[in-house]
Enzyme design. Structure first.
Site, short mmCIF file in Angstrom:
data_model
loop_
_atom_site.label_atom_id
_atom_site.label_comp_id
_atom_site.label_asym_id
_atom_site.label_seq_id
_atom_site.Cartn_x
_atom_site.Cartn_y
_atom_site.Cartn_z
N GLU A 56 41.12 32.80 -62.10
CA GLU A 56 42.16 33.70 -62.63
C GLU A 56 43.08 32.97 -63.60
O GLU A 56 43.86 33.60 -64.31
CB GLU A 56 42.97 34.31 -61.47
CG GLU A 56 43.96 33.38 -60.79
CD GLU A 56 43.29 32.39 -59.82
OE1 GLU A 56 42.05 32.28 -59.81
OE2 GLU A 56 44.04 31.71 -59.09
N HIS A 92 39.98 28.17 -59.56
CA HIS A 92 40.88 29.28 -59.89
C HIS A 92 40.42 30.01 -61.15
O HIS A 92 40.98 29.77 -62.23
CB HIS A 92 42.30 28.76 -60.06
CG HIS A 92 42.95 28.39 -58.78
ND1 HIS A 92 43.72 29.26 -58.05
CD2 HIS A 92 42.88 27.25 -58.04
CE1 HIS A 92 44.14 28.67 -56.94
NE2 HIS A 92 43.63 27.44 -56.92
N CYS A 112 39.67 29.77 -53.78
CA CYS A 112 40.41 28.64 -53.20
C CYS A 112 40.84 28.98 -51.76
O CYS A 112 39.99 29.07 -50.89
CB CYS A 112 41.56 28.25 -54.12
SG CYS A 112 42.06 26.54 -53.87
#
Ligand code: GLN
Length: 190
Positions: free
Chosen positions: A178, A176, A83
């Site tokens: 994560e 994202h 991002c």
């Protein structure tokens, strides 16, 4: 590229540093916060997290990390930008001036999905790179990566637009990876 990167830096200027540290732990890597040039010593790979690209770019400049980060990448070690981190890697930002590292031959467009769809989740299109089928991506005020150069490989798309790309050892995700439990992007990079 090491067969299994164990010591992975996470640029810790601003953004979702802790979520990346947890995601790295899930794939058996140890995360180290990077705030100074010295912190890069002995790392196998590096993550540039999401957050606010203008803030992160200012922090990188203030901490004197611009050239050390470029050198780290040019030494061939894997680097993943997610991002805002993907924006930092781009050769250029189309719609707002953000000083980037210029390590990835794409043009980033910040907040490219507009305010109507600030955040959304979507599955990658069919035909993603092997092992990425069905990957679910969370987008938060996400950028788009346009005009990829010849050396840029698009690993996954959503609605036909690149969301995960690779240029040699440099990886960028507009989403994202994560967040959530799917370890495949971190595993791929390492
Ligand atoms: N919109 C942010 C920027 O342009 C990126 C958002 C994010 O990293 N989740 O910097």
């Amino acid at each position: 590229m090491p067969a299994a990167a164990r010591r992975v830096g996470v640029l810790a200027v601003q953004g979702d540093v802790e979520a990346h540290a947890r995601a790295l732990a899930r794939v058996g890597a140890e995360a180290f916060r990077v705030r100074r040039e010295k912190d890069l010593d002995g790392l196998d790979a590096l993550v540039l997290p999401g957050g606010e690209s203008t803030t992160i770019a200012k922090g990188v400049a203030r901490l004197g990390l611009t050239e050390p980060l470029r050198e780290f990448a040019r030494a061939g070690r894997p680097v993943l930008g997610t991002c805002a981190g993907a924006i930092l890697l781009a050769r250029e930002v189309e719609n707002q001036p953000v000083p980037t590292l210029g390590l990835l031959d794409v043009v980033a467009v910040r907040n490219a999905y507009g305010t109507q769809v600030d955040s959304f989740a979507a599955q990658v299109d069919a035909g993603a790179a092997p092992g990425l089928d069905g990957l679910r991506c969370v987008f938060i005020r996400a950028p788009q990566l346009r005009r990829p150069g010849d050396e840029v490989e698009v690993l996954a798309r959503v609605d036909g637009r690149p969301v995960l790309v690779r240029q040699g050892n440099i990886f960028a995700a507009t989403f994202h990876p994560e967040l959530g439990e799917d370890p495949r992007v971190h595993r791929l990079v390492l």
